[in-house]
Design a protein around this motif. Structure first.
Motif, PDB file in Angstrom:
ATOM      1  N   ARG A 158       6.916  14.095  -1.662  1.00  0.00           N
ATOM      2  CA  ARG A 158       5.649  13.615  -1.116  1.00  0.00           C
ATOM      3  C   ARG A 158       5.360  14.253   0.240  1.00  0.00           C
ATOM      4  O   ARG A 158       6.261  14.504   1.030  1.00  0.00           O
ATOM      5  CB  ARG A 158       5.671  12.089  -0.963  1.00  0.00           C
ATOM      6  CG  ARG A 158       5.685  11.343  -2.283  1.00  0.00           C
ATOM      7  CD  ARG A 158       5.611   9.843  -2.091  1.00  0.00           C
ATOM      8  NE  ARG A 158       4.405   9.449  -1.363  1.00  0.00           N
ATOM      9  CZ  ARG A 158       4.125   8.187  -1.058  1.00  0.00           C
ATOM     10  NH1 ARG A 158       4.943   7.201  -1.405  1.00  0.00           N
ATOM     11  NH2 ARG A 158       3.016   7.891  -0.398  1.00  0.00           N
TER      12      ARG A 158
ATOM     13  N   GLU B 187       0.826  -1.208   0.000  1.00  0.00           N
ATOM     14  CA  GLU B 187       0.000   0.000   0.000  1.00  0.00           C
ATOM     15  C   GLU B 187       0.860   1.258   0.000  1.00  0.00           C
ATOM     16  O   GLU B 187       1.926   1.312   0.623  1.00  0.00           O
ATOM     17  CB  GLU B 187      -0.937  -0.004   1.203  1.00  0.00           C
ATOM     18  CG  GLU B 187      -2.020  -1.070   1.141  1.00  0.00           C
ATOM     19  CD  GLU B 187      -3.016  -0.939   2.281  1.00  0.00           C
ATOM     20  OE1 GLU B 187      -3.494   0.184   2.513  1.00  0.00           O
ATOM     21  OE2 GLU B 187      -3.300  -1.954   2.936  1.00  0.00           O
ATOM     22  N   GLU B 188       0.356   2.288  -0.668  1.00  0.00           N
ATOM     23  CA  GLU B 188       1.068   3.558  -0.702  1.00  0.00           C
ATOM     24  C   GLU B 188       1.074   4.248   0.659  1.00  0.00           C
ATOM     25  O   GLU B 188       2.041   4.930   0.996  1.00  0.00           O
ATOM     26  CB  GLU B 188       0.436   4.482  -1.746  1.00  0.00           C
ATOM     27  CG  GLU B 188       0.739   4.114  -3.184  1.00  0.00           C
ATOM     28  CD  GLU B 188       2.184   4.330  -3.563  1.00  0.00           C
ATOM     29  OE1 GLU B 188       2.905   5.043  -2.839  1.00  0.00           O
ATOM     30  OE2 GLU B 188       2.601   3.790  -4.600  1.00  0.00           O
ATOM     31  N   TYR B 189       0.001   4.074   1.415  1.00  0.00           N
ATOM     32  CA  TYR B 189      -0.043   4.729   2.729  1.00  0.00           C
ATOM     33  C   TYR B 189      -0.917   3.888   3.668  1.00  0.00           C
ATOM     34  O   TYR B 189      -2.085   4.198   3.882  1.00  0.00           O
ATOM     35  CB  TYR B 189      -0.581   6.155   2.613  1.00  0.00           C
ATOM     36  CG  TYR B 189      -0.179   7.026   3.778  1.00  0.00           C
ATOM     37  CD1 TYR B 189       1.109   7.564   3.856  1.00  0.00           C
ATOM     38  CD2 TYR B 189      -1.059   7.297   4.814  1.00  0.00           C
ATOM     39  CE1 TYR B 189       1.493   8.352   4.924  1.00  0.00           C
ATOM     40  CE2 TYR B 189      -0.674   8.083   5.884  1.00  0.00           C
ATOM     41  CZ  TYR B 189       0.595   8.617   5.943  1.00  0.00           C
ATOM     42  OH  TYR B 189       0.979   9.389   7.003  1.00  0.00           O
TER      43      TYR B 189
ATOM     44  N   THR C 167       2.987   1.512  10.188  1.00  0.00           N
ATOM     45  CA  THR C 167       1.987   2.207   9.385  1.00  0.00           C
ATOM     46  C   THR C 167       2.386   3.666   9.186  1.00  0.00           C
ATOM     47  O   THR C 167       3.194   4.215   9.930  1.00  0.00           O
ATOM     48  CB  THR C 167       0.606   2.143  10.058  1.00  0.00           C
ATOM     49  OG1 THR C 167       0.699   2.749  11.355  1.00  0.00           O
ATOM     50  CG2 THR C 167       0.146   0.698  10.204  1.00  0.00           C
ATOM     51  N   GLY C 168       1.792   4.299   8.169  1.00  0.00           N
ATOM     52  CA  GLY C 168       2.108   5.692   7.910  1.00  0.00           C
ATOM     53  C   GLY C 168       1.462   6.635   8.904  1.00  0.00           C
ATOM     54  O   GLY C 168       2.011   7.676   9.236  1.00  0.00           O
TER      55      GLY C 168
ATOM     56  N   SER D  76       5.252  11.652   6.319  1.00  0.00           N
ATOM     57  CA  SER D  76       5.063  12.340   5.043  1.00  0.00           C
ATOM     58  C   SER D  76       4.821  11.360   3.910  1.00  0.00           C
ATOM     59  O   SER D  76       4.121  11.665   2.946  1.00  0.00           O
ATOM     60  CB  SER D  76       6.288  13.203   4.711  1.00  0.00           C
ATOM     61  OG  SER D  76       6.469  14.208   5.680  1.00  0.00           O
ATOM     62  N   ALA D  77       5.390  10.165   4.034  1.00  0.00           N
ATOM     63  CA  ALA D  77       5.226   9.152   2.992  1.00  0.00           C
ATOM     64  C   ALA D  77       5.621   7.797   3.543  1.00  0.00           C
ATOM     65  O   ALA D  77       6.357   7.697   4.537  1.00  0.00           O
ATOM     66  CB  ALA D  77       6.083   9.486   1.772  1.00  0.00           C
ATOM     67  N   VAL D  78       5.130   6.768   2.906  1.00  0.00           N
ATOM     68  CA  VAL D  78       5.613   5.404   3.092  1.00  0.00           C
ATOM     69  C   VAL D  78       6.100   4.944   1.724  1.00  0.00           C
ATOM     70  O   VAL D  78       5.330   4.890   0.772  1.00  0.00           O
ATOM     71  CB  VAL D  78       4.502   4.469   3.610  1.00  0.00           C
ATOM     72  CG1 VAL D  78       4.994   3.025   3.645  1.00  0.00           C
ATOM     73  CG2 VAL D  78       4.028   4.906   4.984  1.00  0.00           C
ATOM     74  N   TRP D  79       7.373   4.648   1.633  1.00  0.00           N
ATOM     75  CA  TRP D  79       7.966   4.284   0.343  1.00  0.00           C
ATOM     76  C   TRP D  79       8.042   2.768   0.213  1.00  0.00           C
ATOM     77  O   TRP D  79       8.612   2.096   1.067  1.00  0.00           O
ATOM     78  CB  TRP D  79       9.372   4.867   0.205  1.00  0.00           C
ATOM     79  CG  TRP D  79       9.413   6.366   0.159  1.00  0.00           C
ATOM     80  CD1 TRP D  79       9.718   7.209   1.187  1.00  0.00           C
ATOM     81  CD2 TRP D  79       9.132   7.201  -0.962  1.00  0.00           C
ATOM     82  NE1 TRP D  79       9.653   8.515   0.769  1.00  0.00           N
ATOM     83  CE2 TRP D  79       9.294   8.536  -0.543  1.00  0.00           C
ATOM     84  CE3 TRP D  79       8.754   6.949  -2.291  1.00  0.00           C
ATOM     85  CZ2 TRP D  79       9.102   9.614  -1.402  1.00  0.00           C
ATOM     86  CZ3 TRP D  79       8.560   8.027  -3.141  1.00  0.00           C
ATOM     87  CH2 TRP D  79       8.743   9.339  -2.702  1.00  0.00           C
TER      88      TRP D  79
ATOM     89  N   LEU E 218      -2.832  12.292  -0.061  1.00  0.00           N
ATOM     90  CA  LEU E 218      -1.440  12.031  -0.417  1.00  0.00           C
ATOM     91  C   LEU E 218      -1.055  12.919  -1.598  1.00  0.00           C
ATOM     92  O   LEU E 218      -1.723  12.901  -2.638  1.00  0.00           O
ATOM     93  CB  LEU E 218      -1.249  10.565  -0.808  1.00  0.00           C
ATOM     94  CG  LEU E 218      -1.832   9.493   0.121  1.00  0.00           C
ATOM     95  CD1 LEU E 218      -1.478   8.104  -0.406  1.00  0.00           C
ATOM     96  CD2 LEU E 218      -1.345   9.672   1.544  1.00  0.00           C
TER      97      LEU E 218
ATOM     98  N   ILE F 248       1.592  14.791   3.087  1.00  0.00           N
ATOM     99  CA  ILE F 248       0.189  14.437   3.303  1.00  0.00           C
ATOM    100  C   ILE F 248      -0.550  15.562   4.011  1.00  0.00           C
ATOM    101  O   ILE F 248       0.055  16.447   4.625  1.00  0.00           O
ATOM    102  CB  ILE F 248       0.036  13.144   4.133  1.00  0.00           C
ATOM    103  CG1 ILE F 248       0.484  13.387   5.584  1.00  0.00           C
ATOM    104  CG2 ILE F 248       0.761  11.977   3.514  1.00  0.00           C
ATOM    105  CD1 ILE F 248      -0.012  12.355   6.563  1.00  0.00           C
TER     106      ILE F 248
END
Length: 218
Positions: free
Chosen positions: A134, A65-67, A78-79, A153-156, A121, A136
């Motif tokens: 990136r 997942e992107e976030y 988790t983000g 700010s992001a989960v890469w 996002l 949020i």
């Protein structure tokens, strides 16, 4: 920057690289690709609808997942982490909408329809440098107070490599920017600074590669 779309799938193309994501049947925003720019839209990998592998490796722990938010049987970082009214910590973020801003930024809204929490996002490309920025926004859509304890700010989701090498800097006064490089093994690696600002003792930069990168390539 070029943003290509096919259904609920998007590709952000920059000068030499590309980044792709899409929406699953269940509404999760799934990472699809991050690597060299490919010639045609159809060349980018399709979104994979993962299934439970076994009772200890369920789909929600296997989705890229992107976030991701804390939900169900997730056991990874988790983000976002928050506490909702009544002590609820699960947040069911699902795709709601997308907006393209000035042809250089795409904003994807994820929503928890029960608790009316939105997470937007933002992906902004600097095409000539192959840089993707990136950040949020978190929007509380009701009158209840929520306690927000984490909002990355992001989960890469990094490309799959045979092994990963981490490069970063540490330092102190009169001993700034000491370069470190190490192979990533299993477990958790944390790089942090607690002075709020970037400085000689904490540099907000790191790089991952497959072990072959040098100053000019990789």
């Amino acid at each position: 920057m070029i943003i290509l779309q096919k259904g609920n799938n998007w590709v952000i193309e920059m000068a030499h690289s590309a980044y792709a994501f899409g929406v699953s049947v269940a509404g999760h925003l799934i990472h699809r690709y991050w690597g060299p720019r490919l010639p045609y839209l159809g060349d980018y990998p399709l979104l994979i609808e993962v299934q439970d592998a076994d009772s200890f490796n369920v789909a929600e722990n296997r989705r890229r997942e992107e976030y991701p938010a804390l939900e169900g049987s997730r056991f990874f970082e988790t983000g976002i982490l928050l506490e909702l009214p009544g002590g609820v910590r699960d947040l069911h973020l699902r795709f709601a909408s997308v907006e393209i801003i000035q042809e250089e930024e795409i904003a994807v809204r994820l929503t928890d329809n029960v608790f009316k929490i939105d997470v937007i996002l933002h992906f902004k490309a600097y095409s000539e440098f192959d840089v993707l920025e990136r950040w949020i926004e978190v929007i509380n859509g009701n009158d209840d107070i929520i306690q927000l304890s984490r909002a990355f700010s992001a989960v890469w989701q990094v490309p799959q490599l045979d092994e990963y090498w981490l490069s970063f800097f540490t330092g102190k006064w009169s001993d700034e920017f000491q370069y470190h490089r190490e192979r990533i093994s299993g477990g958790k690696k944390v790089l942090e600074g607690r002075r709020i600002t970037t400085g000689h003792d904490g540099n907000s930069w790191f790089a991952l590669d497959d072990g072959t990168a040098n100053e000019e390539d990789g």
